[in-house]
Design a protein around this motif. Structure first.
Motif, PDB file in Angstrom:
ATOM      1  N   ARG A   1      27.144  65.862  57.764  1.00 57.81           N
ATOM      2  CA  ARG A   1      26.880  65.098  56.552  1.00 57.81           C
ATOM      3  C   ARG A   1      26.300  63.726  56.870  1.00 57.81           C
ATOM      4  O   ARG A   1      26.565  63.156  57.924  1.00 57.81           O
ATOM      5  N   GLY A   2      25.501  63.205  55.937  1.00 62.18           N
ATOM      6  CA  GLY A   2      25.064  61.825  56.006  1.00 62.18           C
ATOM      7  C   GLY A   2      26.153  60.924  55.475  1.00 62.18           C
ATOM      8  O   GLY A   2      27.096  61.373  54.817  1.00 62.18           O
ATOM      9  N   CYS A   3      26.040  59.620  55.748  1.00 61.81           N
ATOM     10  CA  CYS A   3      27.117  58.716  55.357  1.00 61.81           C
ATOM     11  C   CYS A   3      26.597  57.319  55.033  1.00 61.81           C
ATOM     12  O   CYS A   3      25.676  56.819  55.688  1.00 61.81           O
ATOM     13  N   ALA A   4      27.195  56.722  54.032  1.00 63.07           N
ATOM     14  CA  ALA A   4      27.017  55.311  53.717  1.00 63.07           C
ATOM     15  C   ALA A   4      28.393  54.722  53.449  1.00 63.07           C
ATOM     16  O   ALA A   4      29.304  55.423  52.995  1.00 63.07           O
ATOM     17  N   THR A   5      28.551  53.438  53.739  1.00 65.46           N
ATOM     18  CA  THR A   5      29.775  52.744  53.355  1.00 65.46           C
ATOM     19  C   THR A   5      29.466  51.834  52.175  1.00 65.46           C
ATOM     20  O   THR A   5      28.332  51.379  52.003  1.00 65.46           O
ATOM     21  N   TRP A   6      30.463  51.584  51.351  1.00 66.79           N
ATOM     22  CA  TRP A   6      30.265  50.707  50.200  1.00 66.79           C
ATOM     23  C   TRP A   6      31.437  49.742  50.045  1.00 66.79           C
ATOM     24  O   TRP A   6      32.568  50.048  50.397  1.00 66.79           O
ATOM     25  N   LYS A   7      31.114  48.560  49.556  1.00 60.09           N
ATOM     26  CA  LYS A   7      32.116  47.555  49.209  1.00 60.09           C
ATOM     27  C   LYS A   7      31.835  47.096  47.779  1.00 60.09           C
ATOM     28  O   LYS A   7      30.721  46.649  47.491  1.00 60.09           O
ATOM     29  N   VAL A   8      32.826  47.217  46.913  1.00 62.99           N
ATOM     30  CA  VAL A   8      32.666  46.857  45.504  1.00 62.99           C
ATOM     31  C   VAL A   8      33.560  45.660  45.183  1.00 62.99           C
ATOM     32  O   VAL A   8      34.730  45.626  45.581  1.00 62.99           O
ATOM     33  N   ARG A   9      33.015  44.692  44.451  1.00 63.99           N
ATOM     34  CA  ARG A   9      33.773  43.516  44.011  1.00 63.99           C
ATOM     35  C   ARG A   9      33.700  43.455  42.488  1.00 63.99           C
ATOM     36  O   ARG A   9      32.631  43.289  41.914  1.00 63.99           O
ATOM     37  N   ILE A  10      34.852  43.622  41.846  1.00 64.16           N
ATOM     38  CA  ILE A  10      34.959  43.530  40.391  1.00 64.16           C
ATOM     39  C   ILE A  10      35.535  42.156  40.056  1.00 64.16           C
ATOM     40  O   ILE A  10      36.594  41.780  40.581  1.00 64.16           O
ATOM     41  N   SER A  11      34.870  41.394  39.203  1.00 62.73           N
ATOM     42  CA  SER A  11      35.337  40.033  38.928  1.00 62.73           C
ATOM     43  C   SER A  11      35.233  39.690  37.443  1.00 62.73           C
ATOM     44  O   SER A  11      34.530  40.349  36.672  1.00 62.73           O
ATOM     45  N   ARG A  12      35.962  38.638  37.047  1.00 62.45           N
ATOM     46  CA  ARG A  12      35.852  38.068  35.709  1.00 62.45           C
ATOM     47  C   ARG A  12      35.495  36.585  35.867  1.00 62.45           C
ATOM     48  O   ARG A  12      35.571  36.030  36.973  1.00 62.45           O
ATOM     49  N   THR A  13      35.152  35.911  34.788  1.00 64.22           N
ATOM     50  CA  THR A  13      34.641  34.548  34.890  1.00 64.22           C
ATOM     51  C   THR A  13      35.725  33.510  35.132  1.00 64.22           C
ATOM     52  O   THR A  13      35.509  32.518  35.820  1.00 64.22           O
ATOM     53  N   GLY A  14      36.922  33.692  34.557  1.00 64.76           N
ATOM     54  CA  GLY A  14      37.964  32.679  34.654  1.00 64.76           C
ATOM     55  C   GLY A  14      38.640  32.658  36.007  1.00 64.76           C
ATOM     56  O   GLY A  14      38.512  33.590  36.810  1.00 64.76           O
ATOM     57  N   PRO A  15      39.408  31.591  36.286  1.00 60.07           N
ATOM     58  CA  PRO A  15      40.109  31.471  37.565  1.00 60.07           C
ATOM     59  C   PRO A  15      41.379  32.308  37.575  1.00 60.07           C
ATOM     60  O   PRO A  15      41.868  32.748  36.533  1.00 60.07           O
ATOM     61  N   PRO A  16      41.986  32.514  38.761  1.00 58.10           N
ATOM     62  CA  PRO A  16      43.295  33.170  38.831  1.00 58.10           C
ATOM     63  C   PRO A  16      44.341  32.292  38.136  1.00 58.10           C
ATOM     64  O   PRO A  16      44.332  31.067  38.300  1.00 58.10           O
ATOM     65  N   VAL A  17      45.242  32.914  37.365  1.00 59.30           N
ATOM     66  CA  VAL A  17      46.278  32.158  36.657  1.00 59.30           C
ATOM     67  C   VAL A  17      47.580  32.945  36.658  1.00 59.30           C
ATOM     68  O   VAL A  17      47.603  34.145  36.951  1.00 59.30           O
ATOM     69  N   HIS A  18      48.688  32.258  36.300  1.00 61.13           N
ATOM     70  CA  HIS A  18      49.978  32.924  36.118  1.00 61.13           C
ATOM     71  C   HIS A  18      49.837  33.985  35.020  1.00 61.13           C
ATOM     72  O   HIS A  18      49.108  33.804  34.045  1.00 61.13           O
ATOM     73  N   GLU A  19      50.553  35.066  35.159  1.00 66.50           N
ATOM     74  CA  GLU A  19      50.397  36.170  34.213  1.00 66.50           C
ATOM     75  C   GLU A  19      50.670  35.764  32.763  1.00 66.50           C
ATOM     76  O   GLU A  19      50.006  36.247  31.839  1.00 66.50           O
ATOM     77  N   VAL A  20      51.642  34.834  32.541  1.00 68.38           N
ATOM     78  CA  VAL A  20      51.953  34.466  31.164  1.00 68.38           C
ATOM     79  C   VAL A  20      50.921  33.504  30.579  1.00 68.38           C
ATOM     80  O   VAL A  20      50.926  33.247  29.367  1.00 68.38           O
ATOM     81  N   MET A  21      50.056  32.976  31.430  1.00 68.26           N
ATOM     82  CA  MET A  21      49.014  32.056  30.977  1.00 68.26           C
ATOM     83  C   MET A  21      47.640  32.729  30.897  1.00 68.26           C
ATOM     84  O   MET A  21      46.648  32.069  30.647  1.00 68.26           O
ATOM     85  N   ARG A  22      47.632  34.025  31.081  1.00 68.55           N
ATOM     86  CA  ARG A  22      46.335  34.691  31.161  1.00 68.55           C
ATOM     87  C   ARG A  22      45.620  34.656  29.815  1.00 68.55           C
ATOM     88  O   ARG A  22      46.247  34.833  28.758  1.00 68.55           O
ATOM     89  N   PRO A  23      44.313  34.439  29.819  1.00 65.52           N
ATOM     90  CA  PRO A  23      43.535  34.438  28.577  1.00 65.52           C
ATOM     91  C   PRO A  23      43.387  35.866  28.046  1.00 65.52           C
ATOM     92  O   PRO A  23      43.011  36.777  28.780  1.00 65.52           O
ATOM     93  N   MET A  24      43.672  36.049  26.778  1.00 70.28           N
ATOM     94  CA  MET A  24      43.644  37.383  26.193  1.00 70.28           C
ATOM     95  C   MET A  24      42.234  37.937  26.050  1.00 70.28           C
ATOM     96  O   MET A  24      42.042  39.143  25.890  1.00 70.28           O
TER      97      MET A  24
END
Length: 410
Positions: free
Chosen positions: A183-206
């Motif tokens: 078989r042929g092969c490729a490797t992949w790296k995926v980065r999923i992101s959002r615009t806001g910064p990391p925050v405490h879970e109770v302070m997360r923007p809805m």
């Protein structure tokens, strides 16, 4: 085609176990993580020059570690058999060379400095025995093999520049089957992101999406895709696949993270357009980004295309006959479980490439080993295959045995 036993005995007389092990030691003890294999390439060049061979050093677009090329010519028409190996190793802590229980150990012992040393010994045997009566040997060694640090571009450039034989032997650690498909092969790296910064879970923007939820959805979609790929099974190398090996997100348990990272591989079958698999993968990611409201980036590294070996090529039958005479059995046909340089030789130059190296283990770990007795066997097998294959490219007279070695003392 059987070789006269006298040729085998004569080649064995010119095989030197101590010299073979010393060569492997010198190569192992030149640390060579992928992209930084210059010291090992220089070391091999020094070994070959000390043996009296003329060495070329084309850089193949990678001047930090110029490749090593030796051409051993008989001066008579015939085929060129190439011995090719890589000198780079995966990025793990360095382990120096040692012998333990007749096993060679150390960084790169199995993948693949032990095999390269066996190919070098085969070249010496052919030169010293004068058993090669026609054609030539091309020995090549290089960097940039191991992914994800290398992408094979140094060897690919050498192939495109014509540094290639009529057939190739590669002493990678695969000794129990003759691989005809892979078989042929490729490797992949995926980065999923959002615009806001990391925050405490109770302070997360809805109104901010969850990158972990998007990552989980990607895992689910890739799992369904892998199941669909598994429906088509190749008789030799199995099915295509999409695989996830890593997933990371967040710094502590109650943080609403800013990104989620996944890594894996995509493997495809012979006859598939390997480049088209990237387009398909990126389309899946674009659909998910749109639906989840996240930003998704992907690094796609094309490693090698798929592989096929034409069993009707005379190189295959000559190799099989040589193997059978040494081992008293035929080597079974099978699939190639990994991608290696043989994939590039077939895809870029259309030449037959056989992966066969010494019995070994511990690849991509700090506990690599190679069986020294089997390194000796591989050296003899390579030399014996060369005697028949290189001579088979010249015209024969009606009363001439094939191949016909030059006179030498037995």
């Amino acid at each position: 085609m059987d070789h006269p036993q006298s040729i085998i005995d004569h080649l064995v007389k010119h095989r030197d176990r101590d010299r073979l092990v010393d060569t492997a030691f010198l190569l192992i003890d030149a640390p060579s993580p992928t992209g930084q294999a210059g010291k090992a390439c220089d070391r091999l060049a020094e070994i070959l020059e000390a043996d009296g061979f003329e060495v070329e050093r084309p850089d193949g677009g990678h001047p930090a570690a110029p490749a090593v090329v030796v051409r051993f010519e008989t001066g008579k028409p015939g085929r060129t058999l190439q011995f090719n190996g890589h000198l780079d190793t995966v990025h793990l802590p360095f382990v120096p060379a040692r012998v333990e229980d007749d096993l060679l150990r150390g960084s790169g012992a199995s993948d693949m400095k032990g095999g390269v040393a066996a190919a070098v010994e085969a070249l010496r045997m052919l030169r010293d025995s004068k058993a090669l009566t026609a054609g030539s040997i091309l020995l090549t060694a290089h960097d940039l093999h191991e992914a994800p640090w290398g992408d094979g571009r140094q060897l690919d450039r050498l192939i495109r520049e014509g540094v290639v034989g009529d057939a190739v032997l590669l002493p990678e650690p695969l000794s129990d089957v003759l691989p005809t498909d892979g078989r042929g092969c490729a490797t992949w790296k995926v980065r999923i992101s959002r615009t806001g910064p990391p925050v405490h879970e109770v302070m997360r923007p809805m109104d901010e999406p969850s990158v972990i939820a998007a990552g989980a959805e990607l895992v689910a979609r890739l799992k369904r895709w892998d199941a669909k790929l598994a429906e088509i099974v190749h008789p030799i190398c199995g099915s295509a696949s999409v695989f996830i090996g890593q997933i990371h997100s967040g710094e502590i348990y109650n943080q609403y993270p800013q990104e989620c990272r996944l890594e894996g591989t995509r493997r495809w079958l012979p006859g598939t357009d390997g480049r088209a698999t990237e387009t398909e993968f990126r389309t899946l990611l674009a659909d998910l980004a749109r639906e989840s409201g996240t930003r998704i980036e992907c690094d796609w590294l094309f490693i090698r295309d798929a592989f096929h070996l034409d069993q009707a090529d005379p190189f295959v039958s000559i190799f099989q006959a040589s193997y059978q005479q040494i081992s008293n059995r035929r080597i079974p046909l099978g699939g190639k479980p990994f991608v290696d340089d043989g994939n590039s030789f077939w895809a870029l130059a259309g030449v037959p490439a056989i992966t066969h190296g010494p019995r070994a283990g511990g690849q991509h770990t700090v506990a690599e080993w190679a069986d020294i007795a089997d390194m000796e066997r591989v050296a003899l097998l390579y030399a014996l295959t060369a005697v028949a294959y290189c001579a088979s490219g010249r015209a024969q007279t009606e009363d001439e045995e094939w191949p016909q070695p030059a006179p030498y003392p037995i």
